[in-house]
Every structure is written in C-alpha cells, then in structure tokens.
Scaffold this motif. Structure first.
Motif, PDB file in Angstrom:
ATOM      1  N   ILE A 377     -12.072  -3.144 -12.666  1.00 33.27           N
ATOM      2  CA  ILE A 377     -12.227  -1.587 -12.308  1.00 33.27           C
ATOM      3  C   ILE A 377     -13.393  -0.947 -13.084  1.00 33.27           C
ATOM      4  O   ILE A 377     -14.027  -0.200 -12.111  1.00 33.27           O
ATOM      5  N   VAL A 396      -8.250   3.081  -7.120  1.00 37.17           N
ATOM      6  CA  VAL A 396      -7.784   1.589  -7.164  1.00 37.17           C
ATOM      7  C   VAL A 396      -6.535   1.307  -7.679  1.00 37.17           C
ATOM      8  O   VAL A 396      -5.805   0.436  -7.171  1.00 37.17           O
ATOM      9  N   ALA A 402      -7.010  -2.280  -2.441  1.00 38.33           N
ATOM     10  CA  ALA A 402      -8.117  -1.970  -3.056  1.00 38.33           C
ATOM     11  C   ALA A 402      -8.177  -2.878  -4.290  1.00 38.33           C
ATOM     12  O   ALA A 402      -9.076  -3.378  -4.427  1.00 38.33           O
ATOM     13  N   THR A 469     -12.785  -0.872   0.831  1.00 36.89           N
ATOM     14  CA  THR A 469     -12.298   0.247   0.417  1.00 36.89           C
ATOM     15  C   THR A 469     -12.766   1.458   1.689  1.00 36.89           C
ATOM     16  O   THR A 469     -13.583   1.073   2.236  1.00 36.89           O
TER      17      THR A 469
END
Length: 522
Positions: A377, A396, A402, A469
C-alpha cells in the motif's frame, strides 16, 4: 425478505429479492428512535419531538437509508445462504416504479467462480536454464553508462553548431504572429539530433553561432497535446546564448569516482551484479513459463465471462497504447484486430491460471502477511501526489477489491515460489542468447502481433477477483498541466519525447532486459 432463484446456468446466477414494506417500516422506526434524542424543534424539549414529526421531517432520507441497508443485507444473505463465490461485483437493481410504503423488488445477477478440484502439486518437473555474466557484457555496460553521462563544454563564439552539439537559446513562439501561452523561455539547452522537440526545430539550429538571432519555422504535429496548436504553423524567435560541444568521457578511475564509487573495479563489480540480477530474472521467467504451461495443459474448466472480459480489456488497452509508437498505426491496428480472437484466448488462459494458482495457494496455506500488505500500500501510494496519499491508503483499506488488486502480484509470486520448491528441478548452463531464445520459443504460437506487441508488463497477471481502482481515484494521479515550450512541444510517445534533464548519476544503471512479448501468455 423473500428470495427466489431465477437463473442457474453455467456460472451465471440470478435471484429475485422481495423486501416487504413492513420490513422497511420497521427499519425506519428503529432509525427514528436513534435520531429522536438528537432532534431539536421549537416548542418541544430536546429529545421529546414526536416520532411522527421526525418522520415528516426526515422520512424520505430515513426510508432511503433503510431500503439501502435492507438491500445490502439481502444480497449478503443470499450470497451466504447459497454458498456463492462471486467472480466480480454482483449487479443489483431495483424494479422500476417503486413507491414508498410498498414492497421493493430487487434483482441480483452475478457470475460465480467455478468449482476447481484442488490441483496436485506433486510430479512437477522443471528445467532451470542459467547463464553466467560474460566480461563482454560488463564492457558493454560500462560503455553504455559512459555514453549516458554525456556532458558539454562551451565552444568558441565563432564555432558553428552541428548535430550532436548542444545549443542554449532564449525563444518566443508565435502563431499567425501572435505569441501563444507557454511559448516563451530562456536559457533552454537543446541537444541537436536528439529528436526531442517538434519536427524541424533542431534541424534549423544547425550552423548557428553564439549571439545569433534567427526565426525558426515549424509545424505542430496533428497529434500534438495542445488542441489549439495541433497542425498549426508557427514561428520561434530565438537568440543563441552559446554553443556547446560534447566532452569525451574517459572510462577510468576518475570516471568511476564521478559516480560516487572508489574506482573502476568497484564500478565493474556493481555492473556485473546488476547483470546477474537481470539474468536471474530471465531464468525465473523461463521457469515460470514452463510451470504455467504444465498447469494449463493439465487443467481445463469454464471461467467467468466477466473476468475474461475484464482481462481482455486490460490487454486491449495496453495494445492501444502501444499503437502510438508504431510507424504505421493503421496497419498495426488492422493486424491487431485480425488477431482479436487470439488475444481473447490469452485472456481466458490468464484468468484460468489465476484461479488455479489461487486455489493452490489457499489449499497450501500461502498468504500475504499484513506487514507485506502495508508495504504494498505504501509503495502504491508513492505514485500519488503527497496530498492524495493518505486518501488513497484509506481507500485501499476500505475497498476489498482495490486491496485484492494490490495483493495479487505478490500472492501469485508466492504461489509460484511454493511450486518451484515442490518441483523436481534440473539445471542446465546456457548462454544469454540461448536463455532468451528458450523464452521466446515458449510463446503461444500466433497471434503474430502477440509476439510483437503483447503487453509485456502483464507477465504477473493480476488475481482475477481484483478490479482496477475506480476512475475517481485515478484523478489523484493526474499530473499538473505543462507549459507549451519547445521543450515540451515534443511529439506524443508516438514519436520522440520531450527532453528531460539528466541528474548526475550516483549509481550506474544496468542494461534493461528486452521486453519479452511472451508475457502475453501470462
């Protein structure tokens, strides 16, 4: 809530959900009781406003919230009760004509993941081809590095610029005699022959000397990135500050020290290590291809069409982007269109192998740790502007799809490594050329364009459950608009890019491996 199945065909499922008006009203009553202590209304003590007045004030909003909550719970319950494993986000719609106070009819449509018999991981046989670094490769890497560290020195004022020299200019661009926005600059260095500026700009600087003034006549490309300038004829008034000649880089200890190293021995050792990493990457690609080919040959099952379509769209989008770099994009597009069915077959293969690897991983306890996920991330957040990174990280963490997209490549690599450990591996020494040839030989025969244009970056296929995304997040990555100077007035990637100043290298960069078009296979 009442539920009835309306479709059960292959991997497709559909259900009709009926949420009764009584259920919705009960939910609204619960929300009214929660809201009552917070409502203030003239003539009533705080928290003593009658429920019917609260309904009158907030009824529509409460009804919508109650209905949405009932739909979410209904969908989740239907999925759980029927032990469904959705392949993609289910499609949920409410029948037209719904009126407050009546039952709500909902349609739920989805595709489920196929039932896959847990694959056996025994009996895998792989050949690992390895290549040693040759002295010649290190020599070539040193030469490339020296060439990339090009520097210039000021020439005599009487010296006339030629191709390969650098000219420092002040400029002002005009269209129909009128200066245009962003078309003015000072002390811009232009390397002649680099092809980084709009066609004709660099050619007309050949022969200029320091302090010369000249008017350049150019035409902006039809695909230029500023609409108002596309295809327009323009002039650039330029004043030459100085002409600079390239300096010869001597490849010696001083050169290595200029890169922050101790000397040539350390530079060569560093480059050798980088080439070793590159060769190790090719070896892994060759082994992975062999592994996936074995898995693909031993397993055949239906895959969700929606997942295939999503994967195909990613392949096609990559191919569309690469068309920009073709000399004859129309001919390349025709070839691409002719091979469309083969690209769809590649998408099917990718999805099937993704599901297969996921099943193997789950059956054998392969997982991505939370620490590894946090690292992924943080790495992905670096692609965003500083002010958007925190928002992206929160997104996220809140959106499972995601998170799955970020997790997928690492998870696949872990499953592949697990299978490598289980396989019976034999080693064979080869040359770099033989290693690369082995990778190319394992490509899927046809389509022709697949060997030429298949999206190499997709070698590590994303896990099927992952989605891109959402577009609203993509906006966070948008770069600020650039000014239209000759420096930025370059062609799109289809031609030559605008010049970018090179930072002084601290570490030499290794030669990149040529992109392997076999990656289209997976």
């Amino acid at each position: 809530m009442q539920t009835s199945e309306t479709l059960n065909e292959g991997l497709k499922r559909a259900y009709k959900l009926t949420i009764t008006a009584d259920d919705i009203n009960k939910r609204v009553d619960v929300e009214v009781k929660k809201l009552a202590p917070q409502v203030n209304m003239p003539g009533f003590r705080p928290g003593k406003v009658p429920a019917n007045l609260i309904r009158k004030m907030h009824g529509d909003a409460l009804m919508q919230d109650a209905l949405n909550a009932a739909i979410r719970e209904g969908v989740d319950k239907t999925v759980a009760d029927n032990r469904l494993r959705p392949a993609m986000q289910p499609k949920v719609e409410m029948a037209e004509g719904y009126e407050s106070g009546k039952d709500a009819e909902i349609t739920l449509e989805l595709e489920v993941l196929p039932e896959i018999k847990t694959p056996s991981v025994d009996g895998l046989e792989l050949e690992r081809l390895t290549a040693d670094v040759q002295d010649k490769e290190v020599d070539e890497a040193v030469e490339r590095l020296a060439a990339s560290q090009k520097s210039f020195e000021t020439a005599a004022k009487s010296y006339k610029a030629k191709m390969g020299d650098q000219v420092v200019i002040d400029f002002e661009g005009k269209v129909d005699g009128v200066p245009f926005d962003g078309g003015k600059g000072e002390a811009m260095a232009v390397e002649l022959g680099s092809g980084r500026l709009i066609p004709g700009f660099e050619d007309q600087l050949v022969g200029v000397k320091a302090n010369d003034e000249k008017v350049l006549n150019v035409t902006f490309p039809d695909d230029y990135n500023v609409d108002d300038l596309k295809g327009k004829d323009a002039t650039f008034d330029i004043v030459v500050g100085e002409v600079q000649k390239p300096k010869e880089n001597k490849v010696d200890d001083d050169f290595a020290k200029s890169l922050g190293l101790e000397g040539m021995d350390q530079l060569r050792e560093l480059l050798k290590g980088q080439i070793e990493q590159e060769l190790n990457g090719l070896t892994r690609t060759q082994m992975k291809r062999g592994l996936l080919d074995q898995l693909a040959a031993d397993h055949d099952f239906d895959v969700p069409p929606s997942m295939v379509e999503a994967e195909f769209d990613q392949i096609w989008q990559q191919l569309e982007q690469e068309l920009v770099g073709e000399e004859d994009p129309e001919a390349a597009r025709k070839e691409m269109e002719a091979d469309k069915d083969e690209y769809r077959d590649i998408a099917v293969r990718r999805v099937r192998l993704g599901l297969l690897l996921s099943e193997i991983g789950q059956a054998n306890g392969v997982e991505v740790t939370q620490q590894e996920m946090n690292m992924l991330i943080q790495q992905a957040a670096q692609q965003y502007r500083a002010e958007d990174r925190e928002r992206f990280m929160q997104y996220v963490q809140q959106e499972p799809m995601a998170a799955a997209q970020l997790r997928a490549p690492m998870y696949e690599d872990k499953v592949v490594d697990f299978l490598f450990d289980k396989a019976d591996v034999t080693d064979r020494k080869v040359t770099r050329e033989e290693l690369q040839a082995a990778i190319e030989a394992e490509e899927t025969p046809a389509p022709k364009a697949a060997k030429k244009k298949a999206p190499a970056k997709k070698a590590a296929a994303k896990k099927p459950a992952a989605k891109k995304t959402p577009a609203k997040k993509a906006a966070a990555k948008k770069a600020p608009a650039k000014k239209t100077t000759p420096k930025t007035a370059a062609k799109k990637p289809a031609a030559k890019k605008a010049p970018v100043k090179k930072a002084a290298a601290k570490k030499p960069a290794a030669k990149k491996a040529p992109a392997k078009k076999a990656a289209a296979k997976k």
